[in-house]
Write an enzyme that holds these catalytic residues in place. Structure first.
Site, PDB file in Angstrom:
ATOM      1  N   LYS A 115      -9.546  -1.326  10.316  1.00  0.00           N
ATOM      2  CA  LYS A 115      -9.216  -0.426   9.197  1.00  0.00           C
ATOM      3  C   LYS A 115      -9.376   1.030   9.614  1.00  0.00           C
ATOM      4  O   LYS A 115      -8.580   1.878   9.213  1.00  0.00           O
ATOM      5  CB  LYS A 115     -10.120  -0.718   7.997  1.00  0.00           C
ATOM      6  CG  LYS A 115      -9.754  -1.989   7.254  1.00  0.00           C
ATOM      7  CD  LYS A 115     -10.554  -2.094   5.969  1.00  0.00           C
ATOM      8  CE  LYS A 115     -10.428  -3.455   5.334  1.00  0.00           C
ATOM      9  NZ  LYS A 115     -11.381  -3.644   4.239  1.00  0.00           N
ATOM     10  N   LYS A 199      -2.124 -12.468  10.282  1.00  0.00           N
ATOM     11  CA  LYS A 199      -2.736 -13.055   9.090  1.00  0.00           C
ATOM     12  C   LYS A 199      -2.029 -12.534   7.845  1.00  0.00           C
ATOM     13  O   LYS A 199      -1.666 -11.360   7.796  1.00  0.00           O
ATOM     14  CB  LYS A 199      -4.212 -12.606   9.082  1.00  0.00           C
ATOM     15  CG  LYS A 199      -5.069 -13.222   8.041  1.00  0.00           C
ATOM     16  CD  LYS A 199      -6.408 -12.502   7.964  1.00  0.00           C
ATOM     17  CE  LYS A 199      -6.273 -11.157   7.291  1.00  0.00           C
ATOM     18  NZ  LYS A 199      -7.522 -10.469   6.991  1.00  0.00           N
ATOM     19  N   LYS A 202      -2.473  -8.075   2.445  1.00  0.00           N
ATOM     20  CA  LYS A 202      -1.838  -7.074   1.594  1.00  0.00           C
ATOM     21  C   LYS A 202      -1.356  -5.900   2.443  1.00  0.00           C
ATOM     22  O   LYS A 202      -0.267  -5.374   2.255  1.00  0.00           O
ATOM     23  CB  LYS A 202      -2.848  -6.563   0.548  1.00  0.00           C
ATOM     24  CG  LYS A 202      -3.323  -7.640  -0.424  1.00  0.00           C
ATOM     25  CD  LYS A 202      -4.718  -7.349  -1.019  1.00  0.00           C
ATOM     26  CE  LYS A 202      -5.375  -8.585  -1.593  1.00  0.00           C
ATOM     27  NZ  LYS A 202      -6.809  -8.443  -1.901  1.00  0.00           N
TER      28      LYS A 202
END
Ligand code: TYM
Length: 337
Positions: A115, A199, A202
């Site tokens: 992230k 994976k 979102k």
């Protein structure tokens, strides 16, 4: 006092619609577990604000996620369902755990590294994200945490936090106050996205939403990646390398899955026919969930009442834990209101 029934806790971020990866990796398990264990499920909005977000959209996302959970089968009369920011003890305990967590352990977390790479500026909140997750779980002294595979590393850190706090502050020290929470995985612990590459997530834009209208589901399923070796309709395929086959295993009964495998290996069906059968299987699960969500949206007071009651029940446990924790650490008790 020792509890006799094991306690389950899990959380989900309101950072976008609930997708079938969340459902197959975690929420489906929550629905099954609620009848066997004391279960607490949380919409973790404090986690969702560790990356840039729109505060005007967050309330609707939080609410829509709560609706999705109830529509998927979480029963608020059986399980406790609430929104994290309604129970301030989560951040209070997270602060305490921050003081016993080495920064190096947080910097090593894979999700943080992923992230952080995508942010222009990385907040301390993003680094401390797994400490808040440890607080979520340990606040309820939960034993079992049903999650997808991507959360296993965070849970290792939660166990480490429990061990470290117990070693330092539990009294007597040989009687651990916090249990070491164990992850509970499903057979579909890592659902791949429709790109077949990464994976389902979102942030990758490769999802199918749990509540998406059927025509949108089909529009996404139709071009989804299959066995790359199947170039022509007549080429035989290898089901095991095909993401669509794995989704069949999640949504269709074993006889259909066997038929799908045979038709793929013999090129009896083309990929589009195979996807049609998957779509029908998905509709059998998703159709009733969508219908329940529509009913819940039409009755906002029911959802509000469930979340309010959930937050009150969660808070009773949370306050008890904080009383114990603060007393053992030499901190002041909460002032009476
Ligand atoms: P979140 O919101 O990303 O995902 C919620 C749950 O869905 C699972 N999941 C998947 N499982 C299989 N395949 C996938 N493609 C997939 N994508 C998501 C996740 O593993 C998770 O179980 N950090 C957590 C939220 C959290 C939490 C907690 C979880 C905060 N506090 C305490 C458990 C306990 C997260 O970001 O999940």
């Amino acid at each position: 006092m020792a509890r006799t029934t094991p306690r389950v806790f899990s959380g989900i971020q309101p950072s976008g619609e609930l997708h079938i990866g969340n459902y197959l990796g975690a929420v489906q398990n929550w629905v099954a577990l609620q009848h066997r264990y004391e279960s607490i499920f949380c919409v973790v909005d404090y986690h969702a604000i560790t990356v840039p977000y729109d505060p005007r959209e967050l309330p609707a996302r939080t609410r829509e996620l709560a609706i999705s959970l109830l529509a998927a089968g979480i029963d608020p009369d059986v399980a406790t369902v609430f929104v994290q920011s309604a129970v301030p003890e989560h951040t209070e305990l997270a602060w305490i755990f921050n003081t016993i967590t080495p920064i190096g352990e947080l910097e090593r977390q894979t999700q943080f590294k992923d992230k952080a790479q995508r942010q222009e500026s990385v907040s301390a909140g993003l680094l401390n994200y797994p400490v808040l997750q440890a607080a979520d779980i340990l606040l309820y002294r939960a034993d079992t945490v049903p999650v997808g595979e991507d959360q296993v590393q965070h849970l290792e850190l939660s166990r480490e936090v429990a061990r470290r706090w117990n070693a330092r502050f539990a009294a007597p020290p040989d009687e651990p106050y916090f249990p070491e929470p164990a992850p509970l995985l499903t057979p579909t612990r890592r659902v791949m996205g429709l790109d077949g590459q990464s994976k389902m997530s979102k942030s990758m834009g490769n999802t199918i939403g749990l509540l998406e209208p059927p025509e949108d589901v089909w529009a996404k399923l139709r071009p989804a990646v299959t066995d790359p070796a199947r170039v022509r309709r007549t080429d035989p395929g290898t089901p095991e390398v095909c993401n669509i086959y794995h989704l069949h295993r999640a949504f269709n009964p074993p006889e259909t899955v066997d038929l799908v495998a045979t038709q793929c290996r013999t090129a009896g069906w083309g990929c589009i026919e195979c996807k049609r059968v998957l779509f029908d299987g998905m509709e059998r699960t998703l159709g009733p969930v969508r219908a329940r969500a529509a009913e819940l949206r039409a009755d906002p007071s029911m959802v509000d009442a469930a979340l309010d009651a959930g937050a009150a029940a969660a808070r009773r446990i949370a306050q008890e834990t904080m009383r114990d924790v603060k007393a053992r650490m030499g901190l002041a008790p909460a002032a009476p209101l």
